[in-house]
Scaffold this motif. Sequence first.
Motif, PDB file in Angstrom:
ATOM      1  N   ASN A  56       0.826  -1.213   0.000  1.00  0.00           N
ATOM      2  CA  ASN A  56       0.000   0.000   0.000  1.00  0.00           C
ATOM      3  C   ASN A  56       0.859   1.261   0.000  1.00  0.00           C
ATOM      4  O   ASN A  56       0.569   2.238  -0.710  1.00  0.00           O
ATOM      5  N   ASN A  57       1.918   1.262   0.793  1.00  0.00           N
ATOM      6  CA  ASN A  57       2.742   2.458   0.927  1.00  0.00           C
ATOM      7  C   ASN A  57       3.571   2.737  -0.310  1.00  0.00           C
ATOM      8  O   ASN A  57       3.763   3.898  -0.690  1.00  0.00           O
ATOM      9  N   ILE A  58       4.098   1.701  -0.925  1.00  0.00           N
ATOM     10  CA  ILE A  58       4.864   1.901  -2.158  1.00  0.00           C
ATOM     11  C   ILE A  58       3.971   2.522  -3.229  1.00  0.00           C
ATOM     12  O   ILE A  58       4.356   3.478  -3.916  1.00  0.00           O
ATOM     13  N   ALA A  59       2.759   1.999  -3.371  1.00  0.00           N
ATOM     14  CA  ALA A  59       1.828   2.539  -4.365  1.00  0.00           C
ATOM     15  C   ALA A  59       1.440   3.976  -4.029  1.00  0.00           C
ATOM     16  O   ALA A  59       1.371   4.843  -4.919  1.00  0.00           O
ATOM     17  N   TYR A  60       1.211   4.253  -2.747  1.00  0.00           N
ATOM     18  CA  TYR A  60       0.810   5.596  -2.334  1.00  0.00           C
ATOM     19  C   TYR A  60       1.928   6.598  -2.594  1.00  0.00           C
ATOM     20  O   TYR A  60       1.687   7.713  -3.104  1.00  0.00           O
ATOM     21  N   ALA A  61       3.158   6.223  -2.270  1.00  0.00           N
ATOM     22  CA  ALA A  61       4.287   7.132  -2.464  1.00  0.00           C
ATOM     23  C   ALA A  61       4.477   7.466  -3.933  1.00  0.00           C
ATOM     24  O   ALA A  61       4.765   8.616  -4.290  1.00  0.00           O
ATOM     25  N   ARG A  62       4.319   6.477  -4.784  1.00  0.00           N
ATOM     26  CA  ARG A  62       4.510   6.713  -6.217  1.00  0.00           C
ATOM     27  C   ARG A  62       3.478   7.674  -6.789  1.00  0.00           C
ATOM     28  O   ARG A  62       3.759   8.413  -7.727  1.00  0.00           O
ATOM     29  N   SER A  63       2.293   7.679  -6.219  1.00  0.00           N
ATOM     30  CA  SER A  63       1.241   8.547  -6.751  1.00  0.00           C
ATOM     31  C   SER A  63       1.183   9.914  -6.081  1.00  0.00           C
ATOM     32  O   SER A  63       0.534  10.824  -6.606  1.00  0.00           O
ATOM     33  N   HIS A  64       1.871  10.092  -4.933  1.00  0.00           N
ATOM     34  CA  HIS A  64       1.744  11.348  -4.192  1.00  0.00           C
ATOM     35  C   HIS A  64       3.052  12.112  -3.962  1.00  0.00           C
ATOM     36  O   HIS A  64       3.018  13.320  -3.714  1.00  0.00           O
TER      37      HIS A  64
END
Length: 388
Positions: free
Chosen positions: A363-371
């Motif tokens: 979840n965090n890897i995906a969130y960081a990439r988008s934000h």
Amino acid sequence: MIYSLLLIKRSIEAVLLAPWIGLGRLIASWKPLREEYDIFLFFPFYHVGGAEKVHSEIAKLFPGKKVMIFFTKRSVNDAMLPAFEAPGNTIRDISVYTDNKFLYFNNLIWRGIMAAYISRQQKPPVVFNGQCNFAYKLSPHLPAHIRQIELIHSFCSFSYIRLPFIRFYEATVMISRESIQRHLELYRQYGVPAGYAERIRLIMNGIPLPKDTAPLEGTDMLLYVGRGTPEKRAHLVAAIAKEAGVTAGFIGNVEAAIPEALRAHCRFYGELTDAARIDEIYRRHRVIVITSIREGFPMVIMEGMARGLAVLATDAGDIPFHVREGENGFLLKHLDTEENIITAGAQLVKNWAPEKLEAMRENNIAYARSHFSMEAFAEAYRSLFFKA
């Protein structure tokens, strides 16, 4: 209102300091700048710190532009200085003149020198103030046609220092919603004209996203990255580690902030500037921990999330906007007692099942990439500096 009194005080100071400013302008006419510059950046320090890291990234956003960078306060070390280097950048440390309380007149003279350097550029440059006291004191002495922009990292002493000078800034950059709200409340309390609120811009910090996010073997559970200053409360991280029966890693000059009785549960890496080494240490841990009493939105959370670390943090600043309970981390109440924070944090660490950490990791890897991309950060600053 208080704001009106601050303006009167600044006007009186301007009259009293005029001879020193004039002397500085005269000196600048004898020793002018040899080149023309598109941008003047004013920062206090170049030692290791989160704000300094942001400043170094800003300094490298303008390829093809001539950039002059001035440092105005004495830095503890020069660890971050190379990070400000880039083609077209010229760096000058003037702290020997501007950060000496026993020879304070030099600070006044350099305001005049800087004012002359900037105002005599053939093409009006952009002047950027990265939470720098000297730059605030300089701002009234620059011509109105020169665009001035300021960056405020959090609600702090500068929130008050800057008030008599905000009329000189076309735009104010803040990095968190919480910080914006606190400054707007201060504006209301002090009677600042409503129009100045419209100059505030939210630009979140960005980070270089790692290509390799695979966790490394032999990891400790908890990681703290930052200073050992009182508001960070790094000792709570060590106490949580002790009560949970795990080891916490610490990047930064924090050992002195950790009581001797807790150090057996800590691994101290010291201050680091090598990006590869820092990346390695992040990936050898599973949870990034923040125990601050106040925050904006820490870059270390961005860096940890980008590498898949779960987050255990106090609910200070903008952290709750990005950390969702049970999805990518857990929040502790920043105004709770230290004993309760330690107990609650340790209980969460004890109950953090491996499969839950793995789900948060994705979840965090995906969130960081988008934000948190540097591309969005760079585009926001370039658009602000050079409006179409």
